[in-house]
Design a protein around this motif. Structure first.
Motif, PDB file in Angstrom:
ATOM      1  N   MET A   1      10.031  18.069  -4.554  1.00  0.00           N
ATOM      2  CA  MET A   1      10.079  17.642  -3.034  1.00  0.00           C
ATOM      3  C   MET A   1       8.626  17.602  -2.541  1.00  0.00           C
ATOM      4  O   MET A   1       8.960  16.711  -1.496  1.00  0.00           O
ATOM      5  N   PHE A   2       7.746  18.169  -2.811  1.00  0.00           N
ATOM      6  CA  PHE A   2       6.299  18.114  -2.432  1.00  0.00           C
ATOM      7  C   PHE A   2       5.925  16.463  -2.655  1.00  0.00           C
ATOM      8  O   PHE A   2       5.412  15.911  -1.767  1.00  0.00           O
ATOM      9  N   ALA A   3       6.318  15.762  -3.576  1.00  0.00           N
ATOM     10  CA  ALA A   3       6.027  14.285  -3.859  1.00  0.00           C
ATOM     11  C   ALA A   3       6.732  13.594  -2.928  1.00  0.00           C
ATOM     12  O   ALA A   3       6.264  12.605  -2.323  1.00  0.00           O
ATOM     13  N   VAL A   4       8.023  13.874  -2.381  1.00  0.00           N
ATOM     14  CA  VAL A   4       8.603  12.778  -1.750  1.00  0.00           C
ATOM     15  C   VAL A   4       8.115  13.398  -0.109  1.00  0.00           C
ATOM     16  O   VAL A   4       7.689  12.091   0.592  1.00  0.00           O
ATOM     17  N   ALA A   5       7.757  14.367   0.214  1.00  0.00           N
ATOM     18  CA  ALA A   5       7.290  14.716   1.542  1.00  0.00           C
ATOM     19  C   ALA A   5       5.824  13.783   1.644  1.00  0.00           C
ATOM     20  O   ALA A   5       5.381  13.411   2.813  1.00  0.00           O
ATOM     21  N   ALA A   6       5.159  14.083   0.364  1.00  0.00           N
ATOM     22  CA  ALA A   6       3.665  13.387   0.430  1.00  0.00           C
ATOM     23  C   ALA A   6       3.744  11.955   0.769  1.00  0.00           C
ATOM     24  O   ALA A   6       2.815  11.141   1.260  1.00  0.00           O
ATOM     25  N   ALA A   7       4.883  11.373  -0.146  1.00  0.00           N
ATOM     26  CA  ALA A   7       4.920   9.899   0.021  1.00  0.00           C
ATOM     27  C   ALA A   7       5.429   9.365   1.431  1.00  0.00           C
ATOM     28  O   ALA A   7       4.860   8.360   1.983  1.00  0.00           O
ATOM     29  N   GLY A   9       4.411  11.285   4.248  1.00  0.00           N
ATOM     30  CA  GLY A   9       3.087  11.445   4.851  1.00  0.00           C
ATOM     31  C   GLY A   9       2.208  10.107   4.807  1.00  0.00           C
ATOM     32  O   GLY A   9       1.641   9.675   5.636  1.00  0.00           O
ATOM     33  N   GLN A  10       2.290   9.521   3.466  1.00  0.00           N
ATOM     34  CA  GLN A  10       1.254   8.732   2.987  1.00  0.00           C
ATOM     35  C   GLN A  10       1.616   7.293   3.893  1.00  0.00           C
ATOM     36  O   GLN A  10       0.775   6.592   4.296  1.00  0.00           O
ATOM     37  N   THR A  11       2.929   6.985   4.189  1.00  0.00           N
ATOM     38  CA  THR A  11       3.428   5.885   4.800  1.00  0.00           C
ATOM     39  C   THR A  11       3.012   5.704   6.296  1.00  0.00           C
ATOM     40  O   THR A  11       2.781   4.992   6.912  1.00  0.00           O
ATOM     41  N   VAL A  12       3.141   7.000   6.761  1.00  0.00           N
ATOM     42  CA  VAL A  12       2.443   7.273   8.086  1.00  0.00           C
ATOM     43  C   VAL A  12       1.029   7.008   8.249  1.00  0.00           C
ATOM     44  O   VAL A  12       0.594   6.371   9.157  1.00  0.00           O
ATOM     45  N   GLY A 232      -3.591  11.809   6.189  1.00  0.00           N
ATOM     46  CA  GLY A 232      -3.923  11.353   4.812  1.00  0.00           C
ATOM     47  C   GLY A 232      -4.232  13.038   4.173  1.00  0.00           C
ATOM     48  O   GLY A 232      -3.918  12.927   2.920  1.00  0.00           O
ATOM     49  N   ALA A 233      -4.884  13.937   4.842  1.00  0.00           N
ATOM     50  CA  ALA A 233      -5.205  15.123   4.169  1.00  0.00           C
ATOM     51  C   ALA A 233      -3.639  15.790   3.951  1.00  0.00           C
ATOM     52  O   ALA A 233      -3.738  16.539   3.017  1.00  0.00           O
ATOM     53  N   LEU A 234      -2.825  15.741   4.762  1.00  0.00           N
ATOM     54  CA  LEU A 234      -1.523  16.406   4.486  1.00  0.00           C
ATOM     55  C   LEU A 234      -0.967  15.794   3.292  1.00  0.00           C
ATOM     56  O   LEU A 234      -0.272  16.400   2.507  1.00  0.00           O
ATOM     57  N   ALA A 235      -0.807  14.397   3.618  1.00  0.00           N
ATOM     58  CA  ALA A 235      -0.219  13.828   2.141  1.00  0.00           C
ATOM     59  C   ALA A 235      -0.877  14.323   0.946  1.00  0.00           C
ATOM     60  O   ALA A 235      -0.257  14.666  -0.135  1.00  0.00           O
ATOM     61  N   SER A 236      -2.271  14.135   0.978  1.00  0.00           N
ATOM     62  CA  SER A 236      -3.032  14.841  -0.207  1.00  0.00           C
ATOM     63  C   SER A 236      -2.585  16.307  -0.406  1.00  0.00           C
ATOM     64  O   SER A 236      -2.804  16.665  -1.999  1.00  0.00           O
ATOM     65  N   GLN A 237      -2.710  17.038   0.301  1.00  0.00           N
ATOM     66  CA  GLN A 237      -2.494  18.477   0.095  1.00  0.00           C
ATOM     67  C   GLN A 237      -0.899  18.478  -0.508  1.00  0.00           C
ATOM     68  O   GLN A 237      -0.797  19.319  -1.675  1.00  0.00           O
ATOM     69  N   LEU A 238      -0.009  17.719  -0.085  1.00  0.00           N
ATOM     70  CA  LEU A 238       1.260  17.621  -0.747  1.00  0.00           C
ATOM     71  C   LEU A 238       1.297  17.245  -2.141  1.00  0.00           C
ATOM     72  O   LEU A 238       1.733  17.639  -3.164  1.00  0.00           O
ATOM     73  N   TRP A 239       0.643  16.067  -2.360  1.00  0.00           N
ATOM     74  CA  TRP A 239       0.221  15.589  -3.682  1.00  0.00           C
ATOM     75  C   TRP A 239      -0.228  16.624  -4.750  1.00  0.00           C
ATOM     76  O   TRP A 239       0.395  16.924  -5.787  1.00  0.00           O
ATOM     77  N   GLU A 258       7.806   5.881  -1.894  1.00  0.00           N
ATOM     78  CA  GLU A 258       7.200   5.317  -0.819  1.00  0.00           C
ATOM     79  C   GLU A 258       7.561   3.930  -0.491  1.00  0.00           C
ATOM     80  O   GLU A 258       7.626   3.514   0.787  1.00  0.00           O
ATOM     81  N   VAL A 259       7.903   3.300  -1.441  1.00  0.00           N
ATOM     82  CA  VAL A 259       8.180   1.757  -1.481  1.00  0.00           C
ATOM     83  C   VAL A 259       9.697   1.832  -0.436  1.00  0.00           C
ATOM     84  O   VAL A 259       9.655   0.857   0.218  1.00  0.00           O
TER      85      VAL A 259
END
Length: 296
Positions: A1-7, A9-12, A232-239, A258-259
């Motif tokens: 689920m970290f990856a889904v949340a990261a995706a 965040g990356q979209t934002v 960006g930092a939040l998404a990277s943290q989750l990645w 993310e798509v």
């Protein structure tokens, strides 16, 4: 689920960077991700230390090659992607950079020994096929003499090279995280801080030498850049948390959702309807991600 949340965040973050590109240019807006993300990464690490009571570990010697390779290949991968887009073959670039999960699986197997089972391989290929199907457009014609329909060999090779380096970057970051002798949350947060520090210093130095006005413009645009930096930092943290828990190939495959987020933005924010081919691509992505989650 970290990856889904990261995706998500990356979209934002991508949406926040969209307007910055108009004023700072592509390189300047890209640098915002690292420069303004670094302070937030430090805050994240401080919060993790306060929560766990575990101080950041002293990185062993083996940590530095991993994190340096991850940071450097991520920078070069971005440069190759931008060079490919400069060839006016944006759609081809997108299609081939989305082969990253397949390459991550190969590099992870060879470099880290991350096992790739047959169901995992099937899930990766199905999800990647869905992204490629969504990215390609029928009826493209050559835009320059000597180019083939869809963009020619040079942009294709640049796109594949970019995907390969993004794959190596993911493997490098996972190698750095698992080399740290601490819990996975502290390891992920420490690695993120070090990686962003390396990237911020290198890109700031490069811009200072090659294009000082852009660096000055980036610094002056600090207010609108804070959202992009934070997301960006939040998404990277989750990645990185996801990299700490499972093989990089699994993370980058799930990240293809993310798509779907981007498709939602196009539909609801811009009123753009999906074609039958795009809907089929979405179905393949969902099927691949669900299969990957099921086999785990």
């Amino acid at each position: 689920m970290f990856a889904v949340a990261a995706a998500a965040g990356q979209t934002v973050r991508n949406a926040a960077q969209r307007q910055l590109t108009q004023t700072l240019g592509t390189v300047g807006a890209t640098h915002v991700r690292f420069l303004f993300g670094f302070p937030f990464a430090v805050v994240f690490l401080a919060l993790v230390v306060a929560w766990t009571g575990t101080p950041p570990p002293r990185p062993p010697a083996g940590f530095w090659p991993w994190v340096a390779s991850g940071a450097l290949t991520q920078i070069v991968a971005t440069a190759l992607m931008l060079a490919a887009m400069g060839e006016r073959s944006f759609l081809v670039v997108i299609a081939y950079t989305k082969t990253e999960p397949v390459q991550v699986a190969l590099f992870g197997l060879v470099v880290l020994g991350d096992a790739v089972t047959l169901p995992m391989a099937a899930a990766i290929l199905v999800a990647t096929a869905g992204v490629v199907l969504m990215s390609l457009r029928p009826g493209q014609t050559a835009s320059r003499p000597g180019e083939t329909a869809g963009g020619g060999a040079r942009p294709m090779l640049l796109g594949l090279g970019s995907a390969a380096l993004f794959a190596l970057s993911a493997v490098g970051y996972r190698g750095a995280i698992i080399s740290l002798p601490t819990d996975f949350v502290t390891a992920a947060s420490t690695t993120l801080c070090v990686a962003l520090a390396i990237q911020s210093v290198l890109l700031s130095g490069w811009l200072a030498l090659r294009d000082p006005p852009v660096l000055i413009a980036v610094l002056r645009a600090w207010r609108p850049s804070l959202l992009a930096g934070f997301m960006g930092a939040l998404a990277s943290q989750l990645w990185f948390l996801a990299f700490a828990l499972t093989a990089a190939a699994n993370v980058r495959t799930v990240a293809l959702v993310e798509v779907l987020f981007a498709q939602g933005v196009s539909r609801f924010a811009f009123g753009q309807r999906s074609t039958a081919r795009e809907l089929l691509g979405i179905a393949l992505i969902v099927a691949g991600v669900v299969l990957l989650l099921w086999v785990h």
